[in-house]
Design a protein around this motif. Structure first.
Motif, mmCIF file in Angstrom:
data_model
loop_
_atom_site.group_PDB
_atom_site.id
_atom_site.type_symbol
_atom_site.label_atom_id
_atom_site.label_comp_id
_atom_site.label_asym_id
_atom_site.label_seq_id
_atom_site.Cartn_x
_atom_site.Cartn_y
_atom_site.Cartn_z
ATOM 1 N N ALA A 34 23.600 7.638 46.540
ATOM 2 C CA ALA A 34 22.907 6.482 46.404
ATOM 3 C C ALA A 34 21.705 6.874 47.736
ATOM 4 O O ALA A 34 22.137 7.082 48.313
ATOM 5 N N HIS A 35 20.426 6.005 47.150
ATOM 6 C CA HIS A 35 19.883 5.631 48.550
ATOM 7 C C HIS A 35 20.386 4.694 48.963
ATOM 8 O O HIS A 35 21.192 3.888 48.810
ATOM 9 N N HIS A 36 19.756 4.572 50.498
ATOM 10 C CA HIS A 36 20.178 3.784 51.854
ATOM 11 C C HIS A 36 18.927 3.384 52.589
ATOM 12 O O HIS A 36 19.294 4.951 53.930
ATOM 13 N N PRO A 37 18.808 2.384 52.617
ATOM 14 C CA PRO A 37 17.756 2.353 53.745
ATOM 15 C C PRO A 37 18.629 2.167 55.272
ATOM 16 O O PRO A 37 19.583 1.209 55.736
ATOM 17 N N PHE A 38 18.594 2.580 56.196
ATOM 18 C CA PHE A 38 19.389 3.128 57.653
ATOM 19 C C PHE A 38 18.175 2.261 58.547
ATOM 20 O O PHE A 38 17.520 2.252 58.705
ATOM 21 N N HIS A 75 23.264 0.360 60.294
ATOM 22 C CA HIS A 75 24.130 0.500 59.215
ATOM 23 C C HIS A 75 23.197 0.498 58.688
ATOM 24 O O HIS A 75 22.000 0.296 58.495
ATOM 25 N N CYS A 76 23.719 0.673 56.732
ATOM 26 C CA CYS A 76 22.959 0.157 55.914
ATOM 27 C C CYS A 76 22.901 -1.221 55.154
ATOM 28 O O CYS A 76 23.184 -1.943 55.870
ATOM 29 N N HIS A 77 20.724 -1.367 54.984
ATOM 30 C CA HIS A 77 20.850 -3.064 55.181
ATOM 31 C C HIS A 77 20.834 -3.188 53.723
ATOM 32 O O HIS A 77 20.212 -4.720 53.647
ATOM 33 N N ILE A 78 21.142 -2.279 52.221
ATOM 34 C CA ILE A 78 21.549 -2.884 51.485
ATOM 35 C C ILE A 78 23.081 -3.844 51.660
ATOM 36 O O ILE A 78 24.185 -3.372 52.308
ATOM 37 N N LEU A 79 22.789 -5.061 51.797
ATOM 38 C CA LEU A 79 23.977 -5.830 52.562
ATOM 39 C C LEU A 79 25.102 -5.608 52.817
ATOM 40 O O LEU A 79 25.953 -5.851 52.746
ATOM 41 N N ASP A 80 25.489 -5.542 51.049
ATOM 42 C CA ASP A 80 26.270 -5.774 49.982
ATOM 43 C C ASP A 80 27.094 -3.531 50.374
ATOM 44 O O ASP A 80 28.006 -3.565 50.563
ATOM 45 N N HIS A 81 26.236 -3.015 50.791
ATOM 46 C CA HIS A 81 27.322 -1.928 51.303
ATOM 47 C C HIS A 81 27.588 -1.949 52.577
ATOM 48 O O HIS A 81 28.452 -1.128 53.140
ATOM 49 N N ALA A 82 26.529 -2.191 53.418
ATOM 50 C CA ALA A 82 27.057 -2.902 55.262
ATOM 51 C C ALA A 82 28.634 -3.503 54.794
ATOM 52 O O ALA A 82 29.079 -3.053 55.873
ATOM 53 N N GLY A 131 31.513 -1.327 54.295
ATOM 54 C CA GLY A 131 31.686 -0.749 55.867
ATOM 55 C C GLY A 131 30.568 0.977 56.131
ATOM 56 O O GLY A 131 31.106 1.473 57.132
ATOM 57 N N MET A 132 29.906 0.928 55.653
ATOM 58 C CA MET A 132 28.647 1.483 55.695
ATOM 59 C C MET A 132 27.826 1.562 56.984
ATOM 60 O O MET A 132 26.431 0.718 56.879
ATOM 61 N N MET A 133 28.121 0.823 58.574
ATOM 62 C CA MET A 133 27.992 0.176 59.878
ATOM 63 C C MET A 133 28.347 1.263 60.591
ATOM 64 O O MET A 133 30.312 1.442 60.949
HETATM 65 CU CU CU Z 1 23.463 1.706 51.609
#
Ligand code: CU
Ligand code: C2O
Length: 483
Positions: A406-410, A453-460, A463-465
């Motif tokens: 998936a794409h992630h906004p860093f 972190h990833c700015h898909i806040l559900d992803h942050a 734990g993507m932080m």
């Molecule tokens: Cu993400």
């Protein structure tokens, strides 16, 4: 005017006739000027062009023109989002979005913040180079009922925003976000502008706010997208423009997870700015994409009425499957005579490129893992625990490797970076699935713990932080991260 002149004539004594005549000429000249002002060939849009989305600005409590001092309160407020219904949104000062904070570069911003929410929160100033203690990064929160004073100077011009950094998917998703614009009087004038905060509302048709965990673990991974697209809290508002007279939209993607791929029917979008203010050179695009957290500044040369559309974009997990374009806003172009405004400069400024020669590289892998049978997201295989270390004054290359499907906004807190090969300042960058981006960053003298972190806040929140600790003294023992 006639009566003013008559009154003036009555007031003038006979022996002051000469003065009177001279003054009368002056007055006539003034009348002539005034009528020019009243019926100019307009090179601005109609006065009410963006009335449907105009934002409130908070009262400045400080008489010093270099200091903007405001009150900001996070509180639950009954808001009409869907016409005819009420929604208990989480708001700043009762508005959706929060008020427009607008100041000049170099000014000091003082925010007297009060948390009237039922849980802790913070305010993170997304994109602003503030001291670490003012970053509102969630390591220290403002308790329910508590207050905090944010105070810092605004070192850069550009379009920014503010949002909480505690339970951020839920709190931002519930409505806590607002725009912040820093003006540089030296920047070229690019026409009448409006601030456009894009978000989406996760509400039912009767206006009830959906619980932030709606959809469970699958929705965590997918990233929750609300069913209603909002522009400054309004569904499909209308802007009015004068044919040929440019308008400028400073857009902020404040939605918790939604990517905004956008096109305006019948127009190109002239991209003039991004995360870090005006670009070096503007460019024309048939469509643009704005990932969560990112900003874009576009100029439109109005030709015919058209719809600004959200377009489906496959960011992984079937996120574009069976989805149709959706209306964002209507642009009504009025065929009124307008003066041709000065053309947009071909170049705004020269932005020096950060020199990566000899820079240390940190590899940041965006990862998906299974921990105790549960799907988690992380950085370098762990959730919330990776801590990188860097020194004040140092230049680093961050090699962001997206290993997931998936794409992630860093997003990096506190510092702008440049994508290798570009000079434009960014703080949020899309990393496409299975791809790598290298960015160059130089740390100015603001030591402390900075999140990325990833700015898909559900992803942050999954734990993507990670943390970047910037130190003055390389021999200092590592500070333990609060996560
Ligand atoms: Cu993400
Ligand atoms: Cu817009 Cu860590 O945030």
């Amino acid at each position: 005017m006639i009566s003013i002149m008559a009154a003036f004539a009555r007031a003038a004594a006979p022996r002051q006739g000469e003065v009177f005549v001279r003054t009368l000429f002056g007055l006539l000249a003034l009348v002539a000027c005034t009528s020019v002002v009243e019926e100019p060939i307009p090179n601005v849009p109609p006065a009410d062009w963006d009335a449907s989305i105009r934002l409130v600005t908070p009262a400045d409590k400080n008489p010093d023109p270099k200091v903007l001092e405001i009150d900001l309160e996070a509180r639950i407020t009954d808001v009409e989002v869907l016409p005819g219904t009420r929604t208990k949104m989480w708001t700043y000062n009762g508005g959706l979005p929060g008020p427009l904070i607008r100041a000049r570069v170099g000014d000091t911003l003082v925010v007297h913040f009060k948390n009237s929410l039922p849980e802790p929160t913070t305010i993170h100033w997304h994109g602003l180079r503030v001291p670490a203690a003012m970053d509102g990064n969630g390591m220290e929160t403002v308790p329910s009922g508590g207050t905090f004073e944010y105070r810092f100077t605004l070192p850069d011009a550009g379009t920014f925003w503010y949002h909480p950094h505690h339970h951020s998917a839920a709190q931002v998703g519930n409505g806590l976000y607002g725009p912040l614009v820093v003006d540089d009087p030296a920047d070229p004038a690019l026409g009448a502008e409006s601030i456009v905060v894009l978000s989406d509302a996760s509400i039912e048709d009767d206006g009830t706010l959906l619980p932030p965990t709606t959809g469970g673990p699958i929705a965590d991974l997918f990233g929750r997208e609300g069913g209603y697209l909002l522009v400054n809290g309004r569904i499909r508002p209308k802007l009015r423009a004068r044919k040929g007279v440019p308008i400028r939209l400073r857009m902020i993607n404040a939605s918790r997870s939604r990517y905004y791929r956008m096109a305006l029917e019948g127009h190109e979008l002239i991209v003039v700015g991004g995360d870090g203010g005006l670009l070096q050179t503007p460019h024309r695009e048939p469509e643009v994409m704005l990932v969560p957290g990112e900003r874009i500044d576009v100029v439109i040369e109005p030709k015919t009425s058209g719809l600004l559309k959200w377009l489906p974009f496959e960011r992984g997990f079937g996120t574009a499957f069976a989805r149709e374009p959706e209306p964002i806003l209507d642009l009504e172009v009025l065929d009124l005579p307008g003066a041709t405004p000065p053309p947009i400069p071909a170049r705004f400024k020269t932005i020096p490129r950060l020199d990566p020669t000899g820079a240390k590289t940190h590899k940041i892998e965006l990862t998906q893992m299974t921990v105790d049978g549960k799907t988690k997201l992380g950085i370098n295989g762990v959730s919330n625990t990776t801590t990188l270390r860097a020194m004040v004054g140092e230049t680093n290359i961050l090699e962001v490797v997206n290993t997931t499907d998936a794409h992630h906004p860093f997003h990096l807190h506190g510092f702008f970076f440049q994508v290798e090969g570009s000079t434009d300042w960014k703080d949020t960058l899309n990393i496409p699935m299975k791809e790598t981006r290298k960015v160059v960053v130089k740390y100015d003298d603001r030591p402390g713990m900075w999140m990325f972190h990833c700015h898909i806040l559900d992803h942050a929140d999954l734990g993507m932080m990670g943390m970047l600790e910037v130190v003055r003294d390389p021999s200092a023992p590592p500070t333990h991260s609060a996560h």
